[in-house]
Scaffold this motif. Structure first.
Motif, PDB file in Angstrom:
ATOM      1  N   GLU A 382       0.818  -1.207   0.000  1.00  0.00           N
ATOM      2  CA  GLU A 382       0.000   0.000   0.000  1.00  0.00           C
ATOM      3  C   GLU A 382       0.854   1.261   0.000  1.00  0.00           C
ATOM      4  O   GLU A 382       0.506   2.259  -0.637  1.00  0.00           O
ATOM      5  N   ALA A 383       1.980   1.208   0.701  1.00  0.00           N
ATOM      6  CA  ALA A 383       2.856   2.383   0.745  1.00  0.00           C
ATOM      7  C   ALA A 383       3.446   2.680  -0.633  1.00  0.00           C
ATOM      8  O   ALA A 383       3.585   3.843  -1.019  1.00  0.00           O
ATOM      9  N   ALA A 384       3.805   1.628  -1.381  1.00  0.00           N
ATOM     10  CA  ALA A 384       4.343   1.837  -2.728  1.00  0.00           C
ATOM     11  C   ALA A 384       3.279   2.432  -3.641  1.00  0.00           C
ATOM     12  O   ALA A 384       3.569   3.339  -4.450  1.00  0.00           O
ATOM     13  N   ASP A 385       2.047   1.939  -3.528  1.00  0.00           N
ATOM     14  CA  ASP A 385       0.947   2.498  -4.331  1.00  0.00           C
ATOM     15  C   ASP A 385       0.738   3.975  -3.990  1.00  0.00           C
ATOM     16  O   ASP A 385       0.552   4.815  -4.874  1.00  0.00           O
ATOM     17  N   ARG A 386       0.766   4.266  -2.702  1.00  0.00           N
ATOM     18  CA  ARG A 386       0.567   5.649  -2.271  1.00  0.00           C
ATOM     19  C   ARG A 386       1.709   6.542  -2.755  1.00  0.00           C
ATOM     20  O   ARG A 386       1.484   7.684  -3.170  1.00  0.00           O
ATOM     21  N   LEU A 387       2.939   6.015  -2.730  1.00  0.00           N
ATOM     22  CA  LEU A 387       4.096   6.794  -3.190  1.00  0.00           C
ATOM     23  C   LEU A 387       3.934   7.167  -4.661  1.00  0.00           C
ATOM     24  O   LEU A 387       4.249   8.291  -5.065  1.00  0.00           O
ATOM     25  N   ARG A 388       3.423   6.236  -5.463  1.00  0.00           N
ATOM     26  CA  ARG A 388       3.233   6.518  -6.895  1.00  0.00           C
ATOM     27  C   ARG A 388       2.079   7.498  -7.123  1.00  0.00           C
ATOM     28  O   ARG A 388       2.180   8.406  -7.942  1.00  0.00           O
ATOM     29  N   GLU A 389       0.989   7.295  -6.390  1.00  0.00           N
ATOM     30  CA  GLU A 389      -0.222   8.079  -6.647  1.00  0.00           C
ATOM     31  C   GLU A 389      -0.167   9.484  -6.064  1.00  0.00           C
ATOM     32  O   GLU A 389      -0.659  10.434  -6.667  1.00  0.00           O
TER      33      GLU A 389
END
Length: 400
Positions: A382-389
């Motif tokens: 989830e943190a990686a998704d948030r970093l991208r978005e």
């Protein structure tokens, strides 16, 4: 198990190697259907065929390819990732280092076959990722008079011997009585004081003193072992009431290390290693994900630099203490080889040189960060998704 000393020795040997060096990373996870029957070995050998420099041989020595293949064909304990480094100098002396990791690294989860082989500078970024992602951790298993402390590192674990050697038989006898009292359920009743002045439960008052004295002593021994080994996270396993009481006795930063309190994995003294492994590793991974989200929260609150151009510039001005990068990234940055400086865009890099070279961020982020005293934090899930978005794929926490 790859312990602290072994990891340091491997790192030192790789740092001292002269170029060119063969660097190979491969997904060898036996649970992956694509790896059945040793299929990963075929993929690695096919990747090596495309590197002509390692196929040269003479009548006096085999080729580097032959020596690497022999090392690949060795049967080893099950692992998820193989890292291999090899070099042959002009005198025919060969350096070979195969490291089997029980953890995944991002570079080998690629569409192109989960194998990456390179010839040139030692490619150690994925290994550095593993050391960053899988922090040194410990699990404390409590079962009455049986306390065991295990060290977890790179997906493996082993018991730390001698932690409680100074505790004598009488202390363990008193500890057993205290533990039995806690598990009996009487602890909850004791929390409410008896204002009548009755002394009918004198053992309860005595037990309270035993518990604090003995449990604090044992906890101090655990803290001492954690300090000596550079442990950063702790999981406690045992009967909930007993484990929670023990957790409450850890002090300061040691209390902050506690990632989870988990059920007792065993009814007796014999612990199933697989069960312990399967309980503790998910708890450690969950703690890592929580810490990643907290880092992104801090960056958002500041706010810190976001996006390639802003982050790369901030690192090179010495303004960043931590940079957050996705577990898997295909981002490119621009490098000026003569000056060693970088730009998040070509235009940014052209401030430092006329002909910057486009390079993968994953290959250069550790070198860039090291040059300016910045720590790299890879984030996943989830943190990686948030970093991208939310952050443009990369973000940093300001030093000032």
């Amino acid at each position: 198990m790859i312990g602290r000393n072994e990891a340091a020795e491997i790192w030192n040997r790789l740092q001292e190697l002269e170029t060119p060096v063969l660097s190979v990373y491969a997904d060898i996870d036996p649970s992956n259907p694509d790896n059945r029957g040793g299929a990963w070995r075929v993929r690695v050998k096919n990747a090596l065929k495309d590197i002509p420099e390692i196929h040269e041989r003479t009548e006096h020595r085999p080729s580097l390819y032959d020596e690497v293949v022999a090392l690949i064909d060795e049967e080893r304990p099950e692992a998820k990732t193989m890292a291999l480094f090899a070099r042959q100098n002009h005198l025919g002396k060969t350096f070979l280092e195969r490291i089997d990791l029980k953890v995944a690294v991002p570079v080998v989860d690629l569409v192109g076959g989960r194998v990456d082989a390179r010839w040139g500078e030692p490619w150690i970024a994925p290994l550095l990722y593993a050391l960053d992602e899988y922090q040194r951790a410990a699990a404390l298993h409590i079962h009455g008079t049986e306390w065991h402390l295990y060290e977890f590192f790179l997906g493996e674990f082993e018991e730390i011997d001698g932690v409680f050697a100074e505790v004598d038989e009488q202390d363990w006898k008193e500890l057993r009585e205290a533990a039995d009292f806690i598990r009996s359920g009487r602890l909850r009743a004791e929390v409410t004081p008896d204002l009548s002045g009755s002394t009918k439960d004198r053992w309860a008052a005595k037990s309270r003193h035993w518990r604090r004295k003995l449990y604090q002593r044992l906890v101090r021994l655990v803290e001492k072992a954690l300090e000596a080994r550079g442990i950063e996270r702790l999981v406690i396993l045992g009967d909930h009431a007993e484990a929670a009481m023990v957790a409450s006795l850890f002090t300061g930063r040691y209390h902050d290390m506690i990632a989870a309190i988990l059920p007792n994995p065993s009814d007796g003294n014999d612990i199933d290693p697989r069960k312990l492994h399967d309980l503790v590793l998910p708890a450690l991974e969950a703690a890592e994900r929580r810490e990643e989200m907290r880092l992104l929260d801090r960056i958002r609150e500041e706010p810190g630099p976001m996006g390639l151009e802003a982050v790369i510039d901030a690192i090179q001005f010495g303004r960043v203490d931590v940079v957050a990068v996705p577990f898997r990234t295909e981002a490119k940055i621009w490098h000026c080889p003569d000056s060693g400086l970088y730009g998040g865009t070509r235009a940014a890099a052209e401030r430092y040189c006329a002909e910057p070279v486009e390079v993968p961020l994953a290959d250069h982020i550790f070198r860039l960060a090291e040059n300016f005293g910045t720590r790299v934090e890879f984030v996943d899930g989830e943190a990686a998704d948030r970093l991208r978005e939310e952050f443009g794929g990369i973000a940093a926490h300001r030093r000032w």
